[in-house]
Write a protein that holds these residues in place. Sequence first.
Motif, short mmCIF file in Angstrom:
data_model
loop_
_atom_site.label_atom_id
_atom_site.label_comp_id
_atom_site.label_asym_id
_atom_site.label_seq_id
_atom_site.Cartn_x
_atom_site.Cartn_y
_atom_site.Cartn_z
N MET A 175 0.82 -1.21 0.00
CA MET A 175 0.00 0.00 0.00
C MET A 175 0.85 1.26 0.00
O MET A 175 0.44 2.29 -0.55
CB MET A 175 -0.96 -0.02 1.19
N GLU A 176 2.02 1.20 0.62
CA GLU A 176 2.89 2.39 0.58
C GLU A 176 3.29 2.74 -0.85
O GLU A 176 3.62 3.89 -1.14
CB GLU A 176 4.16 2.13 1.42
N ARG A 177 3.26 1.74 -1.71
CA ARG A 177 3.61 1.99 -3.11
C ARG A 177 2.38 2.18 -3.99
O ARG A 177 2.44 2.91 -4.99
CB ARG A 177 4.46 0.81 -3.61
N ALA A 178 1.29 1.55 -3.63
CA ALA A 178 0.07 1.67 -4.45
C ALA A 178 -0.69 2.96 -4.18
O ALA A 178 -1.19 3.60 -5.11
CB ALA A 178 -0.84 0.46 -4.19
N LEU A 179 -0.77 3.36 -2.91
CA LEU A 179 -1.65 4.49 -2.58
C LEU A 179 -1.22 5.84 -3.16
O LEU A 179 -2.08 6.59 -3.64
CB LEU A 179 -1.83 4.57 -1.05
N PRO A 180 0.09 6.17 -3.15
CA PRO A 180 0.44 7.45 -3.78
C PRO A 180 0.04 7.50 -5.26
O PRO A 180 -0.39 8.54 -5.75
CB PRO A 180 1.97 7.50 -3.62
N GLU A 184 -2.80 10.03 -7.01
CA GLU A 184 -2.49 10.81 -8.20
C GLU A 184 -3.46 10.51 -9.33
O GLU A 184 -3.84 11.39 -10.10
CB GLU A 184 -1.07 10.47 -8.62
N ALA A 185 -3.88 9.24 -9.41
CA ALA A 185 -4.78 8.82 -10.49
C ALA A 185 -6.24 9.11 -10.17
O ALA A 185 -7.11 8.94 -11.03
CB ALA A 185 -4.59 7.32 -10.75
N GLY A 186 -6.52 9.52 -8.93
CA GLY A 186 -7.91 9.77 -8.56
C GLY A 186 -8.71 8.49 -8.37
O GLY A 186 -9.92 8.44 -8.60
N VAL A 187 -8.03 7.44 -7.92
CA VAL A 187 -8.68 6.15 -7.71
C VAL A 187 -8.60 5.80 -6.23
O VAL A 187 -7.60 6.08 -5.57
CB VAL A 187 -7.99 5.05 -8.55
N LYS A 188 -9.66 5.21 -5.71
CA LYS A 188 -9.67 4.78 -4.32
C LYS A 188 -9.53 3.26 -4.26
O LYS A 188 -10.10 2.55 -5.09
CB LYS A 188 -10.97 5.20 -3.63
N ILE A 189 -8.78 2.80 -3.27
CA ILE A 189 -8.61 1.35 -3.07
C ILE A 189 -9.42 0.95 -1.84
O ILE A 189 -9.22 1.48 -0.74
CB ILE A 189 -7.12 0.98 -2.87
N ALA A 217 -4.68 -0.79 9.72
CA ALA A 217 -4.19 -0.63 8.34
C ALA A 217 -4.30 0.82 7.88
O ALA A 217 -3.36 1.36 7.29
CB ALA A 217 -5.00 -1.54 7.41
N LEU A 218 -5.44 1.46 8.19
CA LEU A 218 -5.63 2.85 7.75
C LEU A 218 -4.63 3.77 8.43
O LEU A 218 -4.18 4.75 7.83
CB LEU A 218 -7.06 3.31 8.05
N GLU A 219 -4.28 3.45 9.67
CA GLU A 219 -3.30 4.28 10.38
C GLU A 219 -1.88 3.99 9.91
O GLU A 219 -1.03 4.88 9.91
CB GLU A 219 -3.44 4.06 11.90
N SER A 225 -7.08 7.82 -0.36
CA SER A 225 -7.47 6.73 -1.27
C SER A 225 -7.54 5.37 -0.57
O SER A 225 -7.72 4.35 -1.22
CB SER A 225 -6.48 6.64 -2.44
N HIS A 226 -7.37 5.35 0.75
CA HIS A 226 -7.35 4.10 1.51
C HIS A 226 -8.62 3.99 2.33
O HIS A 226 -8.85 4.79 3.24
CB HIS A 226 -6.12 4.11 2.43
N GLY A 227 -9.46 3.03 2.03
CA GLY A 227 -10.70 2.86 2.77
C GLY A 227 -11.24 1.46 2.64
O GLY A 227 -10.53 0.53 2.24
#
Length: 342
Positions: A175-180, A184-189, A217-219, A225-227
């Motif tokens: 997630m540290e690599r996917a979330l940024p 940027e892409a305007g997508v939520k995971i 996980a959220l913390e 984008s993390h939910g």
Amino acid sequence: MTDKMRVALGQYNIATDEYLTFAKQLGVGGVQFNLHAGSPDLPAADGYWHVADLRRLKQKVNDYGLRLEAIENVPRAVYMDAMLNGPRRDQQIANYQRTLRNMGEAGIPILGLNWMPNLVWRTPAATGRGGVIVTAFDMERALAGDIVDGYLTVDSAEDREYSEEEIFANYVYFMERALPVAEEAGVKIAIHPDDPPVASLGGIARVFHKPEHFQRALEAVPSPSHGLDFCMGCFSEMVYADKSNNDGVLDAMRYFGERGKIFYMHFRDVQGCVPRFQECFPGEGNVDVVAAIKTLHEVGFDGFIIDDHVPEMLDDSDWRHRGHAYSTGYIMALVEAVSQLA
Ligand SMILES: [Mn+2]
């Protein structure tokens, strides 16, 4: 314009004319697809989804006057090493980043995710009211190997045990690599709970089997984008709320909902809980569904809701459209009723 709580049809993997026509007939405004098993609409031969395929899929949905709300799950094979820290981990993460960028470019706002290397487990099916066929889980039978290759495929041919610490560390690394990139892409995971929500299955630890695991996980990797893909059935399985004590599910819904962390809902329920439960229609499970929809309304949930794991009804199709019709209509009526409250 702000969105409102709404209902979509979901959990199928192909944008067939039949499926989209059925969605129109139900009167929902959108659809979601679940691609854990892949789809001819979105080949992932290179390990990621191409923007042209994503655009084509979205266009087909839009041509029916429907909104493409979300896609849930890239095929497991394309991120298996990310979950288990295998040799292709970084390549798979790079591919996931490409998928996120391409989804953003195609204008598809949510990507569902699960962190279950050996997927959903079920023991032999049970029957519900009037003989509908429902999935079931019984830990004792599971431990005895009485697992059905039914809902999702089980294959846990891993050669060693995986601890909670490492499965969670792998999630954080991913997630540290996917979330940024997602931001940027305007997508939520949207992360889905473990099903069944137990500490370990087949030697692989599970890290989303308690409400507080989502908080952790959220913390650990904070991001807009993390939910959650809040699967009410899984929360019901994990906290066991009977009619006299349904606070566990609703408390979790309120906690994450108030923080804007419920990206979308799987509105299903079960009877019983871990270690033994079976699925059912909404309204006959552990959760007071009227209280649940009121809670979503109160916290200002403005996403979409789909049914999930619907019972198989008399003469149903392989994608259980009769079960979907009942469950979707039921949820639509709940949403309509609550939307008329202040
Ligand atoms: Mn679910």
